[in-house]
Design a protein around this motif. Structure first.
Motif, PDB file in Angstrom:
ATOM      1  N   ALA A 261     -12.021  13.909   3.419  1.00 28.76           N
ATOM      2  CA  ALA A 261     -10.911  12.958   3.316  1.00 28.76           C
ATOM      3  C   ALA A 261      -9.616  13.704   3.050  1.00 28.76           C
ATOM      4  N   ILE A 262      -8.565  13.295   3.740  1.00 25.61           N
ATOM      5  CA  ILE A 262      -7.231  13.831   3.511  1.00 25.61           C
ATOM      6  C   ILE A 262      -6.320  12.681   3.090  1.00 25.61           C
ATOM      7  N   ASN A 263      -5.149  13.014   2.602  1.00 23.16           N
ATOM      8  CA  ASN A 263      -4.172  11.977   2.291  1.00 23.16           C
ATOM      9  C   ASN A 263      -3.625  11.409   3.597  1.00 23.16           C
ATOM     10  N   GLN A 264      -3.613  10.089   3.696  1.00 23.02           N
ATOM     11  CA  GLN A 264      -3.223   9.418   4.929  1.00 23.02           C
ATOM     12  C   GLN A 264      -1.798   8.884   4.849  1.00 23.02           C
ATOM     13  N   SER A 265      -1.099   8.918   5.974  1.00 20.07           N
ATOM     14  CA  SER A 265       0.211   8.273   6.047  1.00 20.07           C
ATOM     15  C   SER A 265       0.014   6.761   6.000  1.00 20.07           C
ATOM     16  N   ASN A 266       1.039   6.043   5.576  1.00 21.57           N
ATOM     17  CA  ASN A 266       0.904   4.607   5.346  1.00 21.57           C
ATOM     18  C   ASN A 266       0.583   3.814   6.603  1.00 21.57           C
ATOM     19  N   ASN A 267       0.996   4.304   7.776  1.00 27.28           N
ATOM     20  CA  ASN A 267       0.734   3.562   9.006  1.00 27.28           C
ATOM     21  C   ASN A 267      -0.739   3.615   9.413  1.00 27.28           C
ATOM     22  N   LYS A 268      -1.532   4.425   8.702  1.00 25.21           N
ATOM     23  CA  LYS A 268      -2.961   4.494   8.976  1.00 25.21           C
ATOM     24  C   LYS A 268      -3.790   3.712   7.958  1.00 25.21           C
ATOM     25  N   LEU A 269      -3.120   3.060   7.012  1.00 24.03           N
ATOM     26  CA  LEU A 269      -3.828   2.316   5.974  1.00 24.03           C
ATOM     27  C   LEU A 269      -4.038   0.868   6.393  1.00 24.03           C
ATOM     28  N   ALA A 270      -5.057   0.247   5.797  1.00 26.24           N
ATOM     29  CA  ALA A 270      -5.303  -1.173   6.041  1.00 26.24           C
ATOM     30  C   ALA A 270      -4.141  -1.994   5.487  1.00 26.24           C
ATOM     31  N   ASN A 271      -3.896  -3.125   6.098  1.00 26.19           N
ATOM     32  CA  ASN A 271      -2.804  -3.991   5.665  1.00 26.19           C
ATOM     33  C   ASN A 271      -3.000  -4.440   4.215  1.00 26.19           C
ATOM     34  N   GLY A 272      -1.932  -4.337   3.431  1.00 27.94           N
ATOM     35  CA  GLY A 272      -1.937  -4.882   2.084  1.00 27.94           C
ATOM     36  C   GLY A 272      -2.510  -4.003   0.994  1.00 27.94           C
ATOM     37  N   VAL A 273      -2.995  -2.805   1.338  1.00 26.66           N
ATOM     38  CA  VAL A 273      -3.651  -1.995   0.305  1.00 26.66           C
ATOM     39  C   VAL A 273      -2.674  -1.469  -0.741  1.00 26.66           C
ATOM     40  N   LEU A 274      -1.390  -1.414  -0.401  1.00 27.02           N
ATOM     41  CA  LEU A 274      -0.397  -0.930  -1.358  1.00 27.02           C
ATOM     42  C   LEU A 274       0.293  -2.067  -2.101  1.00 27.02           C
ATOM     43  N   GLU A 275      -0.177  -3.281  -1.899  1.00 28.82           N
ATOM     44  CA  GLU A 275       0.408  -4.445  -2.555  1.00 28.82           C
ATOM     45  C   GLU A 275      -0.198  -4.655  -3.944  1.00 28.82           C
ATOM     46  N   PRO A 276       0.491  -5.426  -4.808  1.00 31.21           N
ATOM     47  CA  PRO A 276       0.050  -5.599  -6.198  1.00 31.21           C
ATOM     48  C   PRO A 276      -1.351  -6.177  -6.364  1.00 31.21           C
ATOM     49  N   ASP A 277      -1.794  -7.001  -5.407  1.00 32.03           N
ATOM     50  CA  ASP A 277      -3.100  -7.634  -5.592  1.00 32.03           C
ATOM     51  C   ASP A 277      -4.275  -6.693  -5.308  1.00 32.03           C
ATOM     52  N   ASN A 278      -3.999  -5.500  -4.792  1.00 35.41           N
ATOM     53  CA  ASN A 278      -5.063  -4.503  -4.645  1.00 35.41           C
ATOM     54  C   ASN A 278      -5.127  -3.697  -5.945  1.00 35.41           C
ATOM     55  N   ARG A 279      -6.026  -4.074  -6.814  1.00 33.50           N
ATOM     56  CA  ARG A 279      -6.113  -3.481  -8.140  1.00 33.50           C
ATOM     57  C   ARG A 279      -7.289  -2.516  -8.226  1.00 33.50           C
ATOM     58  N   LEU A 280      -7.168  -1.550  -9.124  1.00 33.83           N
ATOM     59  CA  LEU A 280      -8.288  -0.649  -9.386  1.00 33.83           C
ATOM     60  C   LEU A 280      -9.438  -1.424 -10.019  1.00 33.83           C
TER      61      LEU A 280
ATOM     62  N   ARG B 207      -4.816   2.051 -18.730  1.00 38.89           N
ATOM     63  CA  ARG B 207      -3.971   3.179 -18.332  1.00 38.89           C
ATOM     64  C   ARG B 207      -4.264   3.585 -16.880  1.00 38.89           C
ATOM     65  N   MET B 208      -5.520   3.571 -16.503  1.00 37.84           N
ATOM     66  CA  MET B 208      -5.864   3.906 -15.126  1.00 37.84           C
ATOM     67  C   MET B 208      -5.305   2.869 -14.157  1.00 37.84           C
ATOM     68  N   GLU B 209      -5.310   1.609 -14.572  1.00 43.47           N
ATOM     69  CA  GLU B 209      -4.729   0.559 -13.721  1.00 43.47           C
ATOM     70  C   GLU B 209      -3.230   0.791 -13.546  1.00 43.47           C
ATOM     71  N   ARG B 210      -2.564   1.136 -14.638  1.00 45.90           N
ATOM     72  CA  ARG B 210      -1.130   1.416 -14.578  1.00 45.90           C
ATOM     73  C   ARG B 210      -0.857   2.611 -13.672  1.00 45.90           C
ATOM     74  N   THR B 211      -1.654   3.653 -13.786  1.00 51.96           N
ATOM     75  CA  THR B 211      -1.497   4.829 -12.938  1.00 51.96           C
ATOM     76  C   THR B 211      -1.710   4.467 -11.473  1.00 51.96           C
ATOM     77  N   PHE B 212      -2.719   3.655 -11.203  1.00 56.11           N
ATOM     78  CA  PHE B 212      -3.004   3.223  -9.831  1.00 56.11           C
ATOM     79  C   PHE B 212      -1.817   2.441  -9.257  1.00 56.11           C
ATOM     80  N   THR B 213      -1.216   1.587 -10.086  1.00 62.71           N
ATOM     81  CA  THR B 213      -0.038   0.823  -9.662  1.00 62.71           C
ATOM     82  C   THR B 213       1.118   1.754  -9.312  1.00 62.71           C
ATOM     83  N   LEU B 214       1.360   2.754 -10.155  1.00 58.65           N
ATOM     84  CA  LEU B 214       2.437   3.711  -9.896  1.00 58.65           C
ATOM     85  C   LEU B 214       2.166   4.537  -8.642  1.00 58.65           C
ATOM     86  N   LEU B 215       0.913   4.903  -8.438  1.00 57.99           N
ATOM     87  CA  LEU B 215       0.567   5.654  -7.229  1.00 57.99           C
ATOM     88  C   LEU B 215       0.854   4.833  -5.979  1.00 57.99           C
ATOM     89  N   LYS B 216       0.517   3.547  -6.013  1.00 57.43           N
ATOM     90  CA  LYS B 216       0.795   2.678  -4.863  1.00 57.43           C
ATOM     91  C   LYS B 216       2.299   2.564  -4.612  1.00 57.43           C
TER      92      LYS B 216
END
Length: 275
Positions: free
Chosen positions: A138-157, A219-228
């Motif tokens: 696995a490599i880091n993917q550009s956003n245009n290769k991600l599923a729709n909505g994965v960077l939105e607030p409702d996608n939680r850890l 804390r992990m949830e907060r980190t996940f939010t910041l990463l998104k």
């Protein structure tokens, strides 16, 4: 703060150690328990990169010591003794000469990489080939290769808070194993498969946070939010190094479609691809 630094910020400090034979002998002589003696062996065999220093290791209670040693010792084929066992010379000799008791519970959490589904697999650098399927690094993917909505607030850890006794090794292990099995796919999901923590770092982060009165799951949830949030605006490198695992003994299944390999210091995630 860059995404890479943010992903690393939740890790506890892990002090690597490399001892010569004389240092190993001195370490063993100073060991007062089987766990401390095993620590010396693990470090001397080159598997101590993610373990605390000897002094810090001894400050942990036996249950935590056993948990820290479980993966690196397993890679060497060494059994982790029950917490509290004496490390006298006689007991070490008897332990080495006695027929080992069969392990029953351990394979449930982390089946040996050379058994089951991995028995017929081959590690080929950035690919793991198995009968009928293959896993790609696995490599880091550009956003245009991600599923729709994965960077939105409702996608939680969505990790649950730990509510057991932190001195209960089995309870901590079950909690962290389940949490890690959720964390890895979620990081792949948001395109950060090359920014994941090893299980040892995950474990150390848990104890560092909980020791400081911080709820690990929150804390992990907060980190996940910041990463998104940062992922929406910051470009990421696909990889940060060209290293690959040495062999399949470093690998284990997270689920049917994801394998994780780590040498304690470095983590690699492999994702299933259809042939």
């Amino acid at each position: 703060m860059t995404i890479r630094r943010l992903a690393l910020a939740v890790m506890g400090a892990c002090v690597g150690s490399a001892f010569a034979a004389s240092a190993h002998d001195a370490c063993v002589e100073d060991a007062k328990t089987e766990l401390e003696a095993l620590y010396c062996t693990v470090v001397s065999e080159g598997q101590g990169a993610g373990l605390p220093s000897p002094t810090d290791f001894k400050r942990n209670d036996p249950q935590v010591q056993a948990l820290l040693l479980r993966r690196p010792a397993g890679r060497l084929g060494l059994e982790v003794p029950q917490p509290g066992t004496s490390a006298t010379a006689d007991s070490r000799t008897q332990s080495e000469q006695a027929d080992p008791e069969p392990e029953v519970a351990e394979p449930e959490d982390n089946p040996p990489a050379d058994s089951g589904q991995l028995a017929d697999c081959r590690l080929e650098g950035q690919r793991i080939s198995c009968p009928g399927r293959r896993f790609e690094l696995a490599i880091n993917q550009s956003n245009n290769k991600l599923a729709n909505g994965v960077l939105e607030p409702d996608n939680r850890l969505g990790l649950s808070s730990f509510e057991g006794n932190r001195n209960d090794e089995e309870a901590v292990r079950r909690y962290l194993s389940d949490a890690y099995d959720r964390y890895i796919p979620k990081m792949v999901n948001i395109g950060l498969g090359a920014n994941t923590m090893s299980f040892t770092a995950f474990h150390n982060a848990f104890h560092t946070m909980e020791d400081g009165g911080v709820d690990f799951a929150r804390r992990m949830e907060r980190t996940f939010t910041l990463l998104k949030q940062d992922k929406k605006h910051l470009a990421v490198k696909s990889r940060y190094h060209d290293e690959v695992p040495d062999d399949l003994s470093l690998c284990t299944f997270i689920n049917r479609d994801i394998l994780v390999c780590d040498n304690v210091g470095t983590n690699w995630v492999y994702v299933s691809r259809s042939r």
